[in-house]
Design a protein around this motif. Sequence first.
Motif, PDB file in Angstrom:
ATOM      1  N   TYR A 196     -27.186  15.565 -25.564  1.00 55.93           N
ATOM      2  CA  TYR A 196     -26.023  16.396 -25.864  1.00 55.93           C
ATOM      3  C   TYR A 196     -24.895  15.506 -26.382  1.00 55.93           C
ATOM      4  N   GLN A 206     -25.578  11.743 -26.475  1.00 61.88           N
ATOM      5  CA  GLN A 206     -25.804  11.043 -25.227  1.00 61.88           C
ATOM      6  C   GLN A 206     -26.832  11.785 -24.382  1.00 61.88           C
ATOM      7  N   ALA A 242     -27.760  13.730 -21.410  1.00 61.62           N
ATOM      8  CA  ALA A 242     -27.048  14.503 -20.393  1.00 61.62           C
ATOM      9  C   ALA A 242     -27.898  14.732 -19.155  1.00 61.62           C
ATOM     10  N   LEU A 268     -25.955  22.723 -18.575  1.00 59.50           N
ATOM     11  CA  LEU A 268     -25.658  21.316 -18.815  1.00 59.50           C
ATOM     12  C   LEU A 268     -24.886  21.079 -20.104  1.00 59.50           C
ATOM     13  N   THR A 269     -25.022  21.990 -21.064  1.00 57.78           N
ATOM     14  CA  THR A 269     -24.314  21.827 -22.335  1.00 57.78           C
ATOM     15  C   THR A 269     -23.057  22.681 -22.409  1.00 57.78           C
TER      16      THR A 269
END
Length: 260
Positions: free
Chosen positions: A211, A214, A216, A240-241
């Motif tokens: 993400y 990087q 994530a 998570l995003t």
Amino acid sequence: MTKEPVIVIENLRMSYGGHQVLKGISLKVSQGEVIGYIGPNGAGKSTTVKILLGLAEGYSGSVRVLGTDIVDGGVEYKRRIGYVPELADLYDFLTAREYLTFVAELYGIDPERADLKAEKLMDLFGIWGVYDSRIASYSKGMKQKVLLISSLLHNPDILFLDEPLSGLDANSVMVVKELLAQLALQGKTVFYSSHIMDVVEKVSSRIVLLYDGQIAADGTFEELRARGQDTSLEGIFNELTGLHDHRRTAETIAQWVQEG
């Protein structure tokens, strides 16, 4: 004695035109792992794969594939990898027989042996009847099967797959999913990039979420699920995003379509 990982990425960074696509990712992949490499568009997935394949230059950091530092520009490690790109231009004027034996010869396989193997794989994928037909006459799914066969002909140690199920019918999808499991049992490593979350969830022994350039999240599906409240990979991905407003976005688009 512990075996060296087949892929080692350390602090990988890559920029295009001043835009930083990869922001220092580090990753180790072991033999026999099926890595589900996921992330939203623009996260850097394809860039990572192109670097691993030796198709992109200008990066910083360290990348080793099968014990080889790819910055040296050697091609020997490439004989041991297979690749199915998301978008590929096949030589439509060739027949599958001509195309597959040509690809096999590039890997140093005897043409006669390659022909026998390719013909058998065409049969197993259910398209033997068009082996001597020009690829221009194939459907998208048939072309995708030829790409899959071309990536397997030389018995690679690592298989890079970018949306490999594109255009395949339901039965073929089931075959490919089982095939990945069988390849992993043989000790082969699969680096699988896709937006089809339910397939990634089922085939991957480990999931890496990229993400904004990087990593994530990195772990098994069970480990990722333990981090959040959702039980599906799609839901975990959204958590998570930070992508939570799908319904609102869809409603707004529909409204603008109607008003336009």
